[in-house]
Design a protein around this motif. Sequence first.
Motif, short mmCIF file in Angstrom:
data_model
loop_
_atom_site.label_atom_id
_atom_site.label_comp_id
_atom_site.label_asym_id
_atom_site.label_seq_id
_atom_site.Cartn_x
_atom_site.Cartn_y
_atom_site.Cartn_z
N GLN A 1 0.84 -1.20 0.00
CA GLN A 1 0.00 0.00 0.00
C GLN A 1 0.88 1.25 0.00
N LYS A 2 0.53 2.19 -0.85
CA LYS A 2 1.24 3.47 -0.86
C LYS A 2 0.48 4.43 0.03
N VAL A 3 1.14 4.81 1.12
CA VAL A 3 0.49 5.65 2.13
C VAL A 3 1.44 6.76 2.51
N ASP A 4 0.89 7.96 2.75
CA ASP A 4 1.70 9.08 3.24
C ASP A 4 1.71 9.08 4.75
N LEU A 5 2.91 9.19 5.30
CA LEU A 5 3.04 9.40 6.74
C LEU A 5 3.32 10.88 6.95
N THR A 6 2.46 11.54 7.68
CA THR A 6 2.64 12.98 7.91
C THR A 6 2.99 13.22 9.36
N LEU A 7 3.79 14.23 9.57
CA LEU A 7 4.25 14.55 10.91
C LEU A 7 3.81 15.97 11.24
N TRP A 8 3.09 16.10 12.32
CA TRP A 8 2.49 17.38 12.71
C TRP A 8 2.92 17.74 14.12
N SER A 9 3.16 19.02 14.32
CA SER A 9 3.32 19.49 15.70
C SER A 9 2.00 20.15 16.12
N VAL A 10 1.72 20.04 17.40
CA VAL A 10 0.46 20.55 17.92
C VAL A 10 0.76 21.64 18.94
N ALA A 11 0.24 22.82 18.68
CA ALA A 11 0.46 23.94 19.59
C ALA A 11 -0.43 23.79 20.82
N ASP A 12 -0.19 24.66 21.80
CA ASP A 12 -0.97 24.57 23.03
C ASP A 12 -2.45 24.82 22.78
N ASP A 13 -2.75 25.67 21.76
CA ASP A 13 -4.15 25.96 21.47
C ASP A 13 -4.78 24.91 20.54
N GLY A 14 -4.06 23.86 20.26
CA GLY A 14 -4.60 22.78 19.43
C GLY A 14 -4.31 22.92 17.95
N HIS A 15 -3.70 24.02 17.56
CA HIS A 15 -3.40 24.22 16.14
C HIS A 15 -2.33 23.23 15.69
N GLU A 16 -2.57 22.60 14.57
CA GLU A 16 -1.64 21.60 14.06
C GLU A 16 -0.85 22.18 12.89
N GLN A 17 0.44 21.90 12.89
CA GLN A 17 1.29 22.38 11.80
C GLN A 17 2.03 21.20 11.19
#
Lengths: 616, 287
Positions: free
Chosen positions: A262-278
């Motif tokens: 399966q071709k799948v993207d693994l994404t890496l996100w940081s989560v700020a204190d207010d819940g915002h994901e980057q």
Amino acid sequence: MTFLSPALLWSFIALVPLAAIYFLKVRPRKKPTTAYFLWERIFQEKRASSLFHRLRDAWSLILMALAAAAICLALGRPEWADVRKDLLIVIDNSASMSARDGGTSRLDLAKKQANDVVQGLNGNQRAAVAIVGQKLRYLSHLTDNPRELLEAIDSIESSAETLDLTSLPASNWEAAPQDLDGVEAPPSPQAPNQSAQNKHRVLFVSDGGFDAKKLPAHVELLKVGTPLDNVGLVAADIAFLAGDTGRLGIYYQVASTFAEPQKVDLTLWSVADDGHEQLHKVIPLTIKPGTNPSETFELAGAPAGRWLARLDIADALSEDNTAYLVVAKPDPIRVAVESPDPFFLENSVQAFARGEQLLTLVKDSPAVVLGKSVAPKADLAIIFQPIGDSDWWTKLGDEVEAGAARVLVEGHPVLRHLDATSIPFVGARQITPAAGAQVFVADDNGLPLIYKARHGNRTAVVVNIDPVAAEFYFSAWFPVLVHSAVTHLAGRENSLAAAYRPGESVPIPAGRDEILTKIAPPQPIKSDSAATRLETTGAWFRGIEKLGFYTLQNPAGKHTIGASLFSPAESLLNNDEVADKHEAISRGRSPTAWLTLLAIVALAAESILYHRRKVG
Amino acid sequence: MLTDPAFIRRLDSLYLLARKVLGGSLQAERRSTHKGTGITFADYAEYYHGADYRAIDWRVYARFDSLVIKLFELEEDATVYILVDSSRSMESKFLYARKLAAALGYITLKSLDRLAVYGLSDTLNPLLDACRGSAKVLAFLRSLEAAKTSGRDTCFTACSRVFQARHRRRGLVILLSDFLFPDGFEEGLRFLQFHKHDVYCLQIQDDADTRCTWKGDVDLECVETLKRKRVTISPREARQYEQAIVDWNEWLRVFCARNGVGLASTSTDPPFESVLQDILRRGGLVA
């Protein structure tokens, strides 16, 4: 088929008066009419239904007799089988049971199977309901009340725990801990003998997401669910690279039950204190069937805090597609050295400052003071070679020759990774610790060699040794002892991992019995929910049940921990290698229920005929 | 009951009303279509051989030189036949029918017309032989009062033939019945009309005839033949029965209208006097 109350079959005699009443009942009323010929015309047109009309009275008798016979048989309490043992229904409540299987979850399928089994008990057999994940939890007493059992089954909710087969009950149903969900465990047999085992059965309702060979022989398996296609993260870690707080090292491992890669993207996100994901990184993966080799990569310019690793795929189990990870911000323990010859002490601190930045050498506002031949006034202190008067000892004598060292408190954090018995405690002095002191190491004569004492809010670890004379500075145990003692005094002996599995124990920073730690579980969080008021004391938190980020707060500060599934057994949903293994068991509604239903249907049909007879 | 003084007084008042409504004396003045020797001028006719000289109108002869004779209306007494359905189907309506018959017969006798009364069932039962005059009133009422329902069926056609065999003299035939005849009413009415009778039908039905209030299983029994039948009557069958009665009565109305037969229908609810008044106001019993 057998009858539990065959004597009640005498109630069949009631059929005789019933038939007599029937013959009296069906005689219709006589109605004289002046226009009989008109009635004849009307009913000539309805000749087609006259056969039914003639047979209707016979139908009434048949239906009434059928209803009465069904009730009489039901009174006799018939059973399909006569093997009746106390039954413990254990429902697998692990994460894999949340997988969607044909529009419903495996847990719902398991609950339905358990419901069928309970209904098949017919109230004639005792049973109890329990769930198992990391631990076994009883949800009901051992009872023959189907309602209690059904309510217990209905109350089961999905969890994110992994399955631990060793938690399954023993063959003799050993009593479970009393604090599990407040339900008293079913009574265990008096003795685990063969006769007791013959009276009990353990039925495990599960999707088979485990090694079948590890299933205890006395446990019968009622398998639910079919093999499913799923991809999941089965391991992940994240941390700053040693000596570089600007670069993150990331480790991960995935597994798949798809037949094709399966071709799948693994994404890496940081989560700020207010819940915002980057979003920080997207890694295209080709995931092969089975457990894939682990991989690592580095990420520059990444902040500390909460992180998410996501697999972008819609599969059977969504819980294992996201890893909740926490990168702890370096927070070195401030250590000062007070000694006439501080060289070795300072170097031991700096050794731990360079790598993982656990310690930092300071002169002002230290958290811990490392001293030799002095008695520091700091709240937390480690003292080598005690000298003079101090709050940490009441009496200090001359130097004595210490005998062979003995560890009195095995496994204490101060002695972690330390072989205390191999240390030559040269230069040790006769010493009497302060009242209440805890001696970790003493010689044969009871001379305290390493101990911890408290005085008010102050704590010190005293090492009764002359490090120079004993050449302890050159020993490998010196930095080890410094490290263990400092982290213990600072309450940092157990560093937090990037993520924990549900059910695992989490060390609480600075956690002690007298310190209250407030715990905020993952979303959804409501301000008035009981979850936000979760509190615990002690050094360990064992309440991880959900996936997400938990927040621990105590006087030592606020700490975030990530809870992720990380279990190949839960992610690999191809359960075709595990087969049902159980003896015959009555399932579905009992004969009594079916007979009662038959009686109701017959009475309903007869009431329709009766209604037609009465009011047309 | 029919011979009670109070009842006879009610009949008297009805008779007075009849006189007022129909105008003038009814005494033997029922006009005939036959020309004869009465005193009321009717028409002229040419003189023919053998004609009565006294009838020649000499004034006409003087003016027109033509012999004509004057014709006068023949004044004769009429005959009224009252046929009361006395089958068992009339059980609940029989008293009402007898009251109506009593009123009609009373007026007839008081008018000096001839009256004969029969009961209809499977046979024709004479209740009052042909007679005339007020003196027969009491006997007439007694015979009505003594009448009872009887018979196993209503054979209207057969009774009509028997009636015609007994009474060849034409007259006014008043039929009081529910007209629920299994063999139909058409043949009997046509037979009476064929023999030049003036026929007037007075249909009497009550709720038991027109409505079906039973539901469910019943054992239907014919009140006349005592035939029985177990049936289940649903609302549908009840509606069918009520519609059948309506159709039957409608066919009676249509048949009477087509054949010049007078018809009045009533239930047993209104007082019989009001029924009679209504009939008289609508022009008597002449169709």
